[in-house]
Design a protein around this motif. Structure first.
Motif, PDB file in Angstrom:
ATOM      1  N   ALA A   9       0.833  -1.210   0.000  1.00 45.39           N
ATOM      2  CA  ALA A   9       0.000   0.000   0.000  1.00 45.39           C
ATOM      3  C   ALA A   9       0.861   1.252   0.000  1.00 45.39           C
ATOM      4  O   ALA A   9       0.539   2.240  -0.667  1.00 45.39           O
ATOM      5  CB  ALA A   9      -0.942   0.000   1.198  1.00 45.39           C
ATOM      6  N   THR A  35      -5.901   1.760   3.595  1.00 42.85           N
ATOM      7  CA  THR A  35      -5.336   0.468   3.964  1.00 42.85           C
ATOM      8  C   THR A  35      -4.796   0.635   5.374  1.00 42.85           C
ATOM      9  O   THR A  35      -4.035   1.572   5.648  1.00 42.85           O
ATOM     10  CB  THR A  35      -4.207   0.064   2.994  1.00 42.85           C
ATOM     11  N   VAL A  45      -5.672   4.652  -0.563  1.00 46.76           N
ATOM     12  CA  VAL A  45      -5.317   3.376  -1.201  1.00 46.76           C
ATOM     13  C   VAL A  45      -6.073   2.271  -0.482  1.00 46.76           C
ATOM     14  O   VAL A  45      -5.970   2.132   0.733  1.00 46.76           O
ATOM     15  CB  VAL A  45      -3.801   3.096  -1.124  1.00 46.76           C
ATOM     16  N   LEU A  47      -6.427  -1.775  -0.774  1.00 44.90           N
ATOM     17  CA  LEU A  47      -5.998  -3.026  -1.389  1.00 44.90           C
ATOM     18  C   LEU A  47      -6.865  -4.161  -0.894  1.00 44.90           C
ATOM     19  O   LEU A  47      -7.117  -4.282   0.306  1.00 44.90           O
ATOM     20  CB  LEU A  47      -4.538  -3.321  -1.043  1.00 44.90           C
ATOM     21  N   CYS A  52      -7.546  -3.163  -6.433  1.00 46.41           N
ATOM     22  CA  CYS A  52      -6.790  -2.064  -5.846  1.00 46.41           C
ATOM     23  C   CYS A  52      -7.494  -0.774  -6.237  1.00 46.41           C
ATOM     24  O   CYS A  52      -7.782  -0.556  -7.416  1.00 46.41           O
ATOM     25  CB  CYS A  52      -5.363  -2.063  -6.382  1.00 46.41           C
TER      26      CYS A  52
END
Length: 79
Positions: A9, A35, A45, A47, A52
């Motif tokens: 990440a 994340t 971000v 994931l 993603c």
């Protein structure tokens, strides 16, 4: 940060932020795009095993589609 390889990440965040025209990462209206890592979070971000998401804030006047494509290219080898 230690000398160990960065968390995926963190690597995705750094790659996205290095793209010209990207001003920042955005965590979403309620901060839901992130994340979570031990003791910290990487905002913007998300994931998952099969996807993603990278939420970006662009510099004024940056071309949206071209910059998003550049971010996609920058991070696709990392995830």
């Amino acid at each position: 940060m230690s000398s160990d390889a960065a968390d995926p990440a963190e690597a995705v965040a750094a790659a996205a932020l290095a793209v010209p025209g990207v001003n920042a990462l955005h965590a979403g209206v309620l901060g839901e795009v992130a994340t979570y890592l031990p003791g910290r979070r990487i905002s913007g971000v998300r994931l998952r095993d099969d996807s993603c998401e990278v939420h970006i804030v662009l510099d004024w006047g940056s071309p949206v589609v071209a910059t998003a494509d550049d971010v996609r290219i920058a991070v696709e080898g990392l995830v």
